[in-house]
Enzyme design. Sequence first.
Site, PDB file in Angstrom:
ATOM      1  N   GLU A 135      30.437   9.611  36.000  1.00 34.29           N
ATOM      2  CA  GLU A 135      30.060   8.633  36.873  1.00 34.29           C
ATOM      3  C   GLU A 135      31.104   8.406  37.998  1.00 34.29           C
ATOM      4  OE1 GLU A 135      30.132   5.230  34.498  1.00 34.29           O
ATOM      5  OE2 GLU A 135      29.041   6.533  32.974  1.00 34.29           O
ATOM      6  N   LYS A 137      33.692   6.687  39.841  1.00 36.32           N
ATOM      7  CA  LYS A 137      34.953   5.514  39.476  1.00 36.32           C
ATOM      8  C   LYS A 137      34.785   4.362  40.695  1.00 36.32           C
ATOM      9  CE  LYS A 137      39.269   4.363  37.427  1.00 36.32           C
ATOM     10  NZ  LYS A 137      39.748   3.469  38.429  1.00 36.32           N
ATOM     11  N   ASP A 139      35.768   1.629  43.067  1.00 38.68           N
ATOM     12  CA  ASP A 139      36.825   0.816  43.312  1.00 38.68           C
ATOM     13  C   ASP A 139      36.422  -0.595  43.661  1.00 38.68           C
ATOM     14  OD1 ASP A 139      39.527   0.795  43.801  1.00 38.68           O
ATOM     15  OD2 ASP A 139      39.598   1.771  45.627  1.00 38.68           O
ATOM     16  N   TYR A 247      28.647  -0.109  33.908  1.00 36.56           N
ATOM     17  CA  TYR A 247      28.987   1.372  33.300  1.00 36.56           C
ATOM     18  C   TYR A 247      29.073   1.379  31.990  1.00 36.56           C
ATOM     19  CZ  TYR A 247      33.482  -0.775  34.020  1.00 36.56           C
ATOM     20  OH  TYR A 247      34.661  -1.316  34.178  1.00 36.56           O
ATOM     21  N   LYS A 336      41.255  11.527  38.958  1.00 41.82           N
ATOM     22  CA  LYS A 336      41.384  10.776  40.297  1.00 41.82           C
ATOM     23  C   LYS A 336      41.293  11.718  41.387  1.00 41.82           C
ATOM     24  CE  LYS A 336      42.495   6.825  40.369  1.00 41.82           C
ATOM     25  NZ  LYS A 336      43.621   5.955  39.784  1.00 41.82           N
ATOM     26  N   CYS A 430      51.341  -5.184  81.413  1.00 36.05           N
ATOM     27  CA  CYS A 430      50.673  -3.998  80.972  1.00 36.05           C
ATOM     28  C   CYS A 430      51.767  -2.756  81.101  1.00 36.05           C
ATOM     29  CB  CYS A 430      49.489  -3.615  82.051  1.00 36.05           C
ATOM     30  SG  CYS A 430      48.715  -2.226  81.552  1.00 36.05           S
ATOM     31  N   CYS A 433      50.372  -0.252  84.084  1.00 37.20           N
ATOM     32  CA  CYS A 433      50.168  -0.540  85.661  1.00 37.20           C
ATOM     33  C   CYS A 433      51.020  -1.580  85.673  1.00 37.20           C
ATOM     34  CB  CYS A 433      48.862  -0.953  85.786  1.00 37.20           C
ATOM     35  SG  CYS A 433      48.068  -2.525  85.267  1.00 37.20           S
ATOM     36  N   CYS A 448      45.225  -6.780  79.691  1.00 40.49           N
ATOM     37  CA  CYS A 448      45.695  -6.491  80.921  1.00 40.49           C
ATOM     38  C   CYS A 448      44.953  -6.784  82.288  1.00 40.49           C
ATOM     39  CB  CYS A 448      46.177  -4.836  81.076  1.00 40.49           C
ATOM     40  SG  CYS A 448      46.271  -4.245  82.833  1.00 40.49           S
ATOM     41  N   CYS A 454      44.731  -0.573  87.237  1.00 33.33           N
ATOM     42  CA  CYS A 454      45.365   0.015  86.011  1.00 33.33           C
ATOM     43  C   CYS A 454      44.629   1.416  85.611  1.00 33.33           C
ATOM     44  CB  CYS A 454      45.314  -0.967  84.697  1.00 33.33           C
ATOM     45  SG  CYS A 454      45.921  -0.378  83.016  1.00 33.33           S
TER      46      CYS A 454
HETATM   47  S1  IVH Z   1      34.672   2.791  31.916  1.00 38.20           S
HETATM   48  C1  IVH Z   1      36.610   2.050  28.124  1.00 38.20           C
HETATM   49  N1  IVH Z   1      33.610   3.554  33.996  1.00 38.20           N
HETATM   50  O1  IVH Z   1      38.175   1.715  36.148  1.00 38.20           O
HETATM   51  C2  IVH Z   1      35.990   2.655  29.363  1.00 38.20           C
HETATM   52  N2  IVH Z   1      35.328   2.391  34.354  1.00 38.20           N
HETATM   53  O2  IVH Z   1      40.821   2.211  34.999  1.00 38.20           O
HETATM   54  C3  IVH Z   1      36.392   1.453  30.410  1.00 38.20           C
HETATM   55  N3  IVH Z   1      35.808   1.803  36.601  1.00 38.20           N
HETATM   56  O3  IVH Z   1      38.842  -1.363  34.401  1.00 38.20           O
HETATM   57  C4  IVH Z   1      35.797   1.853  31.657  1.00 38.20           C
HETATM   58  N4  IVH Z   1      34.258   2.748  37.752  1.00 38.20           N
HETATM   59  O4  IVH Z   1      37.220  -1.378  36.386  1.00 38.20           O
HETATM   60  C5  IVH Z   1      34.463   3.017  33.646  1.00 38.20           C
HETATM   61  N5  IVH Z   1      32.091   4.259  36.051  1.00 38.20           N
HETATM   62  C6  IVH Z   1      33.134   3.545  35.513  1.00 38.20           C
HETATM   63  C7  IVH Z   1      34.078   2.992  36.248  1.00 38.20           C
HETATM   64  C8  IVH Z   1      35.276   2.262  35.595  1.00 38.20           C
HETATM   65  C9  IVH Z   1      35.298   1.999  37.656  1.00 38.20           C
HETATM   66  C10 IVH Z   1      37.124   0.990  36.475  1.00 38.20           C
HETATM   67  C11 IVH Z   1      36.987  -0.127  35.554  1.00 38.20           C
HETATM   68  C12 IVH Z   1      38.090  -0.125  34.674  1.00 38.20           C
HETATM   69  C13 IVH Z   1      38.953   1.005  35.362  1.00 38.20           C
HETATM   70  C14 IVH Z   1      40.076   1.698  34.290  1.00 38.20           C
END
Ligand code: IVH
Length: 698
Positions: A135, A137, A139, A247, A336, A430, A433, A448, A454
Amino acid sequence: MSDQPSLFDEPENDSSPSTDADASALTDEVQQLHQALNQANYQYYVLDDPQLPDAEYDRLFHRLKDIETQYPDFLTPDSPTQRVGAQALSHFEQVTHDVPMLSLDNAFDAQDMRDFNRRIRDRVKQSGDVRYACEPKLDGIAVSLLYENGLLVRAATRGDGAVGENITQNIRTVPSIPLKLLGKDYPGILEVRGEVYMPKKGFNAFNEKALARDEKLFVNPRNAAAGSLRQLDPKITAARPLEFCCYSLGRAEGGSLPSTHSEILNQFSKWGFKINPEMSVVQGIDGCLEYYNQLAEKRNDLAYEIDGIVFKVDDINLQQQLGFVSRAPRWAIAHKFPAQEEMTLLKDVEFQVGRTGAITPVARLEPVFVGGVTVSNATLHNMDEIARLGVKVGDTVVIRRAGDVIPQIVNVVEAKRPANAKDIVFPSTCPVCDSHIERIEGEAVSRCSGGLVCAAQRKEAIKHFASRKAMDIDGLGDKLVEQLVDEHLIESFLDLYSLSLDSLLKLERMGEKSAKNLLAAIEASKQTTLAKFLYALGIREVGVATAQNLVSHFLDLKVLVKADLDALLEVDDVGPIVAKHLLSFFAEPHNQKIIDGLLNIGITWPVIEKKDTSELPLAGQTFVVTGTLASMGRDQAKDYLQRLGAKVAGSVSAKTHGLVAGEKAGSKLKKAQDLDVPVLDEGAFLQMLAEHGIQHAS
Ligand code: IVH
């Protein structure tokens, strides 16, 4: 809401529930309204697949509100009307998580991932490939949602993993979070975990508004999500475009769940939660690495920010065998993406001047590789932003580049400030000019005042003049315009029309063929339309649509340039600000000279005849078009209306005769309903056209 809400739409039912039969009918209706509204929310926010027209949704919603107002017994906390409206809190209560909220180990390259996979295989002694759920991750920030008998009873932040904060009121305002689970077979106690995040579009729109209002910007979507959920007043949270994607399972009691992570998430989706559509199950490490590469390619096109991929052992039995180390599970890892934030040195700040004279400070940076590209410039927006960051030349700064957005400075590493760091001084005149700089009260931008004196503004004005929607001069790109101005071959766009082959050939890297083509394109641009010409002049706030409205109203340039304030205000979509810009543009002798010059060198457009529209079927009526029509664009719809003699306006008022509302119509539809302006959906609109002899073939 009316003082005497009508209980039922049908007159035969128009009574209070004085009998058991009435009360039971009402109970049924309330239940049906809950179900229909929850289902519509789910389709709209969770599945991204709206099914119910907005107008119908509003009708059902108001009906439910009316019933709840008249008979408060029907008002329950899980009602779809109860998302916003709670009182502001003085502080957040603490919540102890029944099952701690863990974090994840990180992998930064393929080798880290291979090591992760090997550790797992060694531990569970598996010879074949392990199946992994993958999945994005997200933000944002992690939240836990607790449901008892299908009702949302508590929402909490992760906090330190053991204790978080109770943010139930705020979470209730997030439309993709169900207040009541769909279906029936859910466990009596269900804790679902996931991420609350702000999609890129909402984040950018929020920051643009904040910038215009001179308010603080969010540095990234995570910070935006966190800041929005930490509001004591849920009304503020409700106004922020937040979404939720689940998730993982927190805990479940009284019910059974599937035996793999991916199936559990699919089950959650059936109970009304959003799950990530990119989720996939792969075999072994090769599957993981391939998924990672695919998502890395797609990353910029996603509607939300992600900072990596989370890989989880799919089999729950295996997960349990693997267990945890300190605060992270052994069965999951976050691979990451390259960082979107990096540190670098701010070498200098320069001030750029735009077409309308707006002066923008631009940071010149020691080049740094961030988010997959080398960045050497970043925007600083305006002087207030510089003050807020407290940044000086010589500072080490954190740069963020997300997607295709212009890189930004998000903060200053003050510990690294050298003794000779220099304050950033906004120029008093400016930088191009030397004209004086104006800052209008209440506006964040400084400008300006030099106008076309200008060189910077002139270059931008010429680029605009030549652009596709304006005079459409093929081959006259930005670089060439800069060269022409810098070499003093032209000063204004009028001079384009006296360029000669000889003078063009003196330019660096200009061949005879390109020069001839350019001259031909300039010549061809003389045949234009009045609307394009007007737009090309670059009058502030006069975009393509306003130019077209001005032309439809005045028909003739001579009449337009002489129009006074009152006459201008009669034009659709022209308000006092646009009118003021038009008046001052046409009053300026320099602009008058340029317009005369352009006409004298032979710029022409077809004469627009004033048609006698008084006999047309919609003569004297004003329509507004909003939303998305499936069978035609909005411009086409407007064109049809105008052909039938109607005027087309941009906003709904009590004087509007009809609103043509496509899918996803928003505030205009609401206003029309409030003002009792007739609303035509697409079918009704097509029918009206057909009645007046226009057969639209989609
Ligand atoms: S699983 C034990 N799945 O990442 C498993 N985390 O560094 C716990 N996060 O605090 C998390 N997308 O806020 C999981 N698809 C995803 C995620 C996810 C974002 C964040 C989550 C967690 C942090 C962990």
